[in-house]
Motif scaffolding. Sequence first.
Motif, PDB file in Angstrom:
ATOM      1  N   GLN A  52       0.834  -1.205   0.000  1.00 42.08           N
ATOM      2  CA  GLN A  52       0.000   0.000   0.000  1.00 42.08           C
ATOM      3  C   GLN A  52       0.869   1.255   0.000  1.00 42.08           C
ATOM      4  O   GLN A  52       0.626   2.192  -0.759  1.00 42.08           O
ATOM      5  N   LEU A  53       1.886   1.267   0.841  1.00 42.30           N
ATOM      6  CA  LEU A  53       2.758   2.440   0.957  1.00 42.30           C
ATOM      7  C   LEU A  53       3.594   2.657  -0.307  1.00 42.30           C
ATOM      8  O   LEU A  53       3.850   3.795  -0.702  1.00 42.30           O
ATOM      9  N   LYS A  54       4.009   1.570  -0.947  1.00 47.97           N
ATOM     10  CA  LYS A  54       4.858   1.662  -2.128  1.00 47.97           C
ATOM     11  C   LYS A  54       4.056   1.683  -3.433  1.00 47.97           C
ATOM     12  O   LYS A  54       4.630   1.859  -4.512  1.00 47.97           O
ATOM     13  N   ARG A  55       2.759   1.455  -3.319  1.00 49.16           N
ATOM     14  CA  ARG A  55       1.871   1.439  -4.483  1.00 49.16           C
ATOM     15  C   ARG A  55       2.299   0.389  -5.508  1.00 49.16           C
ATOM     16  O   ARG A  55       2.402   0.641  -6.705  1.00 49.16           O
ATOM     17  N   VAL A  56       2.543  -0.792  -4.976  1.00 56.28           N
ATOM     18  CA  VAL A  56       2.870  -1.950  -5.807  1.00 56.28           C
ATOM     19  C   VAL A  56       2.017  -3.119  -5.327  1.00 56.28           C
ATOM     20  O   VAL A  56       1.282  -3.013  -4.333  1.00 56.28           O
ATOM     21  N   SER A  57       2.112  -4.260  -5.991  1.00 60.85           N
ATOM     22  CA  SER A  57       1.331  -5.425  -5.595  1.00 60.85           C
ATOM     23  C   SER A  57       1.966  -6.133  -4.405  1.00 60.85           C
ATOM     24  O   SER A  57       3.181  -6.033  -4.175  1.00 60.85           O
ATOM     25  N   VAL A  58       1.162  -6.859  -3.671  1.00 59.03           N
ATOM     26  CA  VAL A  58       1.671  -7.665  -2.559  1.00 59.03           C
ATOM     27  C   VAL A  58       2.652  -8.704  -3.081  1.00 59.03           C
ATOM     28  O   VAL A  58       3.696  -8.972  -2.459  1.00 59.03           O
ATOM     29  N   ASP A  59       2.340  -9.289  -4.225  1.00 57.97           N
ATOM     30  CA  ASP A  59       3.235 -10.294  -4.811  1.00 57.97           C
ATOM     31  C   ASP A  59       4.608  -9.715  -5.090  1.00 57.97           C
ATOM     32  O   ASP A  59       5.628 -10.381  -4.886  1.00 57.97           O
ATOM     33  N   GLU A  60       4.652  -8.464  -5.545  1.00 64.95           N
ATOM     34  CA  GLU A  60       5.947  -7.843  -5.815  1.00 64.95           C
ATOM     35  C   GLU A  60       6.720  -7.620  -4.523  1.00 64.95           C
ATOM     36  O   GLU A  60       7.936  -7.847  -4.470  1.00 64.95           O
ATOM     37  N   VAL A  61       6.044  -7.177  -3.484  1.00 65.20           N
ATOM     38  CA  VAL A  61       6.706  -6.992  -2.187  1.00 65.20           C
ATOM     39  C   VAL A  61       7.304  -8.309  -1.703  1.00 65.20           C
ATOM     40  O   VAL A  61       8.473  -8.359  -1.285  1.00 65.20           O
ATOM     41  N   ILE A  62       6.527  -9.372  -1.763  1.00 62.86           N
ATOM     42  CA  ILE A  62       7.007 -10.672  -1.284  1.00 62.86           C
ATOM     43  C   ILE A  62       8.173 -11.159  -2.134  1.00 62.86           C
ATOM     44  O   ILE A  62       9.190 -11.638  -1.620  1.00 62.86           O
ATOM     45  N   ASP A  63       8.055 -11.022  -3.452  1.00 64.19           N
ATOM     46  CA  ASP A  63       9.108 -11.489  -4.357  1.00 64.19           C
ATOM     47  C   ASP A  63      10.416 -10.735  -4.130  1.00 64.19           C
ATOM     48  O   ASP A  63      11.488 -11.343  -3.976  1.00 64.19           O
ATOM     49  N   VAL A  64      10.352  -9.404  -4.088  1.00 62.97           N
ATOM     50  CA  VAL A  64      11.572  -8.603  -3.949  1.00 62.97           C
ATOM     51  C   VAL A  64      12.202  -8.781  -2.569  1.00 62.97           C
ATOM     52  O   VAL A  64      13.427  -8.945  -2.453  1.00 62.97           O
TER      53      VAL A  64
END
Length: 255
Positions: free
Chosen positions: A231-243
């Motif tokens: 939410q804070l980075k305005r990206v998907s949850v999947d991207e957060v988990i992957d990175v």
Amino acid sequence: MIFDTHSHYDDEAFDEDREALLYNMRTSGVERIVNVGADIVSSRTALALAERYDFMYCALGVHPSETGSLTEADMDWIREHANHKKVVAIGEFGLDYHWPEPDAATQKKWFYRQIELAKEVQLPIIIHSREAAAETMAVLTETKAYECGGVIHCYSYSPEMAKEYVKMGFYIGIGGVVTFKNAKKLKKTVEELSLGDIVLETDCPYLAPEPMRGKRNDSSLLVHVAEKIAQLKRVSVDEVIDVTTKNAQKLYHLT
């Protein structure tokens, strides 16, 4: 799949259901966990747990609040086990001035000593720093501790200082606190950092995220942290988990 970079499954809070909880971690979307020592006893237990579970690794070290009775024999034990295939870091250690004991001189003595040991065994470091922002930065800079690589665990200082740590080569550990309503400074830090600078951590059984705040934390709840970061980075949850998982693999030199 989520990588929890900092947990304490040796804690007595897990005594009744530890095995069942860990057995089901992968079905909860958690791929890897690092269990972190806070003293010599918990470091021994962390190593035993890492040997028991193929998806678990460990760090060996002594939290600043536990340094009052620390000895060189304890350092010898850490050194002797640092080359174990499941040991991925030295920590957690650093400075904690929230509590008056042990005194600052004792904490700093063992802060320096554990950095020295980490350099000797060539492992990354897990830094605990509470109410000691300037002194922690000073010690890490003076000793060139960044040569080890590592993570600033449970980050609680300014976005500007976080950026300085990132320039030094450290990752920033983000956990359940980022979901708290009053965590404005930490949220701003996450907003200003690159996703490539962040790793996920629970510090479980402590610091459970909203909506489980105040209850026992565990690695399966990191999805709530990932959602808040997304939410804070305005990206998907999947991207957060992957990175963040890739970041954690780099941090601990795992493939």
